[in-house]
Design an enzyme around this catalytic site. Structure first.
Site, mmCIF file in Angstrom:
data_model
loop_
_atom_site.group_PDB
_atom_site.id
_atom_site.type_symbol
_atom_site.label_atom_id
_atom_site.label_comp_id
_atom_site.label_asym_id
_atom_site.label_seq_id
_atom_site.Cartn_x
_atom_site.Cartn_y
_atom_site.Cartn_z
ATOM 1 N N LYS A 295 0.848 -1.195 0.000
ATOM 2 C CA LYS A 295 0.000 0.000 0.000
ATOM 3 C C LYS A 295 0.884 1.246 0.000
ATOM 4 O O LYS A 295 1.917 1.280 0.679
ATOM 5 C CB LYS A 295 -0.883 -0.034 1.251
ATOM 6 C CG LYS A 295 -1.949 1.037 1.349
ATOM 7 C CD LYS A 295 -2.814 0.796 2.600
ATOM 8 C CE LYS A 295 -3.873 1.851 2.809
ATOM 9 N NZ LYS A 295 -4.691 1.588 4.026
ATOM 10 N N SER B 266 -9.694 1.796 3.260
ATOM 11 C CA SER B 266 -8.850 2.536 2.364
ATOM 12 C C SER B 266 -7.886 1.672 1.551
ATOM 13 O O SER B 266 -7.351 2.142 0.544
ATOM 14 C CB SER B 266 -8.039 3.563 3.154
ATOM 15 O OG SER B 266 -7.165 2.905 4.056
ATOM 16 N N SER C 63 -9.638 -0.894 7.415
ATOM 17 C CA SER C 63 -9.184 -0.636 6.049
ATOM 18 C C SER C 63 -8.573 -1.796 5.277
ATOM 19 O O SER C 63 -8.347 -1.659 4.082
ATOM 20 C CB SER C 63 -8.196 0.523 6.038
ATOM 21 O OG SER C 63 -8.897 1.722 5.918
HETATM 22 N N1 GLN Z 1 -12.622 3.721 6.912
HETATM 23 C C1 GLN Z 1 -12.006 4.110 8.148
HETATM 24 C C2 GLN Z 1 -11.734 5.582 8.157
HETATM 25 O O1 GLN Z 1 -12.095 6.211 7.233
HETATM 26 C C3 GLN Z 1 -10.823 3.282 8.396
HETATM 27 C C4 GLN Z 1 -9.575 3.797 7.850
HETATM 28 C C5 GLN Z 1 -8.446 2.853 8.029
HETATM 29 O O2 GLN Z 1 -8.605 1.775 8.597
HETATM 30 N N2 GLN Z 1 -7.297 3.270 7.570
HETATM 31 O O3 GLN Z 1 -11.187 6.105 9.071
#
Ligand code: GLN
Length: 490
Positions: free
Chosen positions: A85, A160, A184
């Site tokens: 990532k 994400s 994420s």
């Molecule tokens: N979707 C969550 C957020 O927007 C989780 C983000 C993540 O785990 N990096 O914060």
């Protein structure tokens, strides 16, 4: 000779066997993945950078080591490609965090987790797309454009780590390293029909990983199977002197795989049906029934209220990210707008360099941390977090693990939340509990609607990864015929 399709359909464990029995070389495997990327990624957009030259030279080096049995040549990940990532530093490559502010930033050093995998002969294919600075649940909030779900390009791959999941689902990488702060890697894995373990907080070093919320961030793998997941996490984890929160695993993560699950006590989240679609609920009910038929004792358990966990999470992440992202000021590194004074440069660079979602969180975080409100918000959510942790400790005094949906339904359509970004926060309703409590949680496909998959999640107490892998492995095996029938694989 195996075709590109045959090679890219193999799991990590299978690829490793092919390499070690000299049926395939690391070079052949790497070329197969690179050609898959060339063919598919202009549609899917899962990679921000493809590291073709690094990949081919790492593959050749792995082949040489394997031939001569030298330095980790026998390691099971030697010669196996993977994606990373793009919020994880790899020396000499761009690490953009999918943000304009870092769009030209080249890493001067590598993250520990990358060095570990590189050190055992892993082959980096490239850096994957994400929601800017890992903030989001749809992978639409990237400076480099949205990622599409390979199972249905009109849908989101989740976020994400959407690029990471899409790279594996579209067979453009056999496995991927992502990050999970609130869900994420698990939400994208579940949207793409894959497996992801968010490990115990600290199990994988965060050194060299761009922070979102440091007290919740974890580095986690996405794979096609449970076995692969345990295999790769075993090589990613462990104490690192450069990350003082890092810890050793409790024994061999693969140690319990294949053992029966008779007698395990599993708590099934009590009110899940009201929080998810009928399709998701039906799949989870079936998974619970299967666990029971394998000898586990399954009973309903009341978890901390998910809306409270969600609110706590949003206040904490906003606060921590507003402080973590203060370093992007247009002076030290990254995009700079230029200007007359420090204030001008900072305001200009941050205004033009960050996207809307990042700004929304920075502003919210600055608000909850402001000196007048600090006690009202931040201290309060830390107290709530402690209560949640105590409840979870009690639950794990009685149960080996709990079973919940990973998400409230299948992958949603791209653009669904364009008008209401805050509603999108709700997609993490099942996943954030594991981050707030530091506990490990694994998602695996538990069925689908004929095309798109659903994910089931097992969460256990800290450092119980081996037991979670054992249970998920047994469940995966029993669910195979249903998943095969109900999910359309790419
Ligand atoms: N979707 C969550 C957020 O927007 C989780 C983000 C993540 O785990 N990096 O914060």
């Amino acid at each position: 000779m195996k075709t590109t399709d045959e090679i890219t359909n193999l799991t990590v464990a299978e690829l490793s066997n092919e390499i070690r029995s000299r049926n395939l070389s690391a070079r052949e495997i790497t070329e197969a993945y690179l050609s898959r990327i060339e063919k598919c990624d202009s549609d899917i957009n899962s990679y921000i950078t493809v590291t073709r030259d690094i990949a081919l030279s790492a593959a050749d080096e792995a082949d040489r080591r394997i031939r001569t049995n030298e330095n980790a040549g026998e390691h099971r990940l030697a010669g196996i490609p993977f994606s990373v990532k793009d919020n994880i530093n790899v020396k000499g490559t761009k690490t953009t965090c999918a943000s304009k502010i870092l769009s030209e930033f080249v890493s001067p050093y590598s993250a520990s987790v990358f060095e570990k995998i590189e050190g055992v002969g892993g082959v980096l294919l490239g850096k994957t797309n994400l929601d800017e600075f890992a903030m989001g649940s749809s992978c639409e909030k990237s400076y480099f454009g949205a990622v599409k779900n390979p199972l249905d390009p009109a849908r989101s791959p989740g976020g994400s780590s959407g690029g990471a999941a899409a790279s594996v689902a579209a067979r453009m990488a056999p496995w991927a390293i992502g990050t999970d702060t609130g869900g994420s890697t698990r939400q994208p894995a579940s949207f793409c029909g894959l497996v992801s373990m968010k490990p115990t907080y600290g199990l994988v070093s965060r050194y060299g990983v761009a922070e979102l919320a440091s007290s919740l961030d974890t580095v986690s793998p996405i794979t096609k199977t449970v076995y692969d997941n345990a295999l790769v996490l075993s090589s990613m984890c462990g104490r690192d002197t450069r990350d003082m929160t890092s810890i050793e695993p409790d024994g061999d993560l693969l140690g319990e795989i294949g053992e029966e699950i008779k007698g395990l006590k599993i708590g099934l989240m009590k009110d899940y049906e009201g929080l998810c679609t009928e399709g998701m609920a039906g799949s989870l009910r079936r998974a619970a029934g299967i666990l029971e038929s394998l000898g586990a004792e399954v009973e309903y358990v009341t978890l901390p209220p998910s809306n409270i966990s969600l609110d706590t999470y949003m206040v904490m992440t906003s606060a921590e990210c507003s402080s973590n992202l203060a370093r992007y000021d247009g002076v030290k590194y990254g995009y700079s707008s230029g200007g007359e004074s420090y204030a001008d440069i900072m305001i200009g660079s941050r205004s033009a360099g960050f996207g809307d979602e990042v700004k929304r969180r920075i502003v919210t975080g600055a608000f909850v941390l402001s000196s007048t409100l600090h006690g009202d918000y931040y201290r309060k959510v830390k107290a709530v977090q402690l209560r949640i942790c105590k409840m979870i400790d009690e639950i794990f005094g009685k149960y080996d693990m709990v079973l919940t949906p990973t998400t409230s339904g299948k992958a949603f359509r791209l653009d669904k939340y364009a008008e209401d970004p805050v509603e999108l926060y709700g997609s993490d309703i099942f996943t954030i509990l594991a981050n707030l409590t530091g506990c490990p949680a694994i998602t695996l496909p538990c069925g689908g609607d004929g095309k798109m998959p659903y994910g089931a999640m097992l969460m256990g107490k800290k450092l119980s990864e081996a037991k979670l892998y054992r249970t998920a492995y047994a469940l995966e095996d029993a669910l195979k015929p249903y998943v095969k029938e109900e999910v359309r694989f790419v």
